[in-house]
Enzyme design. Sequence first.
Site, short mmCIF file in Angstrom:
data_model
loop_
_atom_site.label_atom_id
_atom_site.label_comp_id
_atom_site.label_asym_id
_atom_site.label_seq_id
_atom_site.Cartn_x
_atom_site.Cartn_y
_atom_site.Cartn_z
N CYS A 77 0.83 -1.20 0.00
CA CYS A 77 0.00 0.00 0.00
C CYS A 77 0.88 1.26 0.00
O CYS A 77 1.59 1.51 -0.97
CB CYS A 77 -0.99 -0.04 1.17
SG CYS A 77 -2.33 1.16 0.99
N HIS A 179 -3.77 -4.82 0.14
CA HIS A 179 -3.29 -5.35 1.42
C HIS A 179 -3.37 -6.88 1.38
O HIS A 179 -4.45 -7.44 1.59
CB HIS A 179 -4.13 -4.82 2.58
CG HIS A 179 -3.86 -3.39 2.92
ND1 HIS A 179 -2.88 -3.03 3.80
CD2 HIS A 179 -4.44 -2.25 2.47
CE1 HIS A 179 -2.86 -1.71 3.90
NE2 HIS A 179 -3.79 -1.22 3.10
N GLU A 181 -2.40 -8.95 3.55
CA GLU A 181 -2.75 -9.47 4.88
C GLU A 181 -4.25 -9.39 5.16
O GLU A 181 -4.73 -9.98 6.12
CB GLU A 181 -1.95 -8.71 5.96
CG GLU A 181 -2.43 -7.31 6.29
CD GLU A 181 -2.02 -6.22 5.31
OE1 GLU A 181 -2.28 -5.04 5.60
OE2 GLU A 181 -1.45 -6.54 4.24
#
Length: 197
Positions: A77, A179, A181
């Site tokens: 990001c 992202h 994650e």
Amino acid sequence: MKIVILDTNCANLLSVKCAIEKLGYHPIITNDASTISNANKLLIPGVGSAIGIMKQLSQKKLIQVIQDITCPVLGICLGMQVLSSFSEESNGINMLNIIDTPVKLLDTKHFPLPHTGWNQVIFDNCNHPLFKNILSGSWFYFIHSYAFPIHHYTIAKSFYQEYFSSVIQKNNFFGVQFHPEKSGSNGKKLLLNFLEM
């Protein structure tokens, strides 16, 4: 293998660490220059402002350290945007200039910013090792208002009223605008592919 997560003092540090730990690895979060220089893999997460992250890197004397690093690096990001030459955010700020392309505000016409939620990522090369066992057009989670335009180092793109670079690579430097994650099984696969490259 020494996996280092750069301590950028941002909100997603622990979620990135947790995602990597679930893959069976043991990353450390640090801003120590020597530890970063000796990493086997470096991740640069980022949530917040371009000015904030560059101020952090300058205060910690990490700009040259990152520019000189030779291990694989993954910017996430804002951590991807920091690899650029310049960001239009906050009236403009110079970035690390690893990739000589500016980051620009998305031209979304009447669509809201930030671009938030799930979007497809289309690969230029499905055989790229970062995309192993991930289909082009898979969905990942985004939250951002600025992005790299499509350029020479784009290896995947996404569309939000205009195409933008969702994954980039220059030599050992990789960046993902989404992202991983927060992107479920596809995000896990991408992180694992980066760690196993």
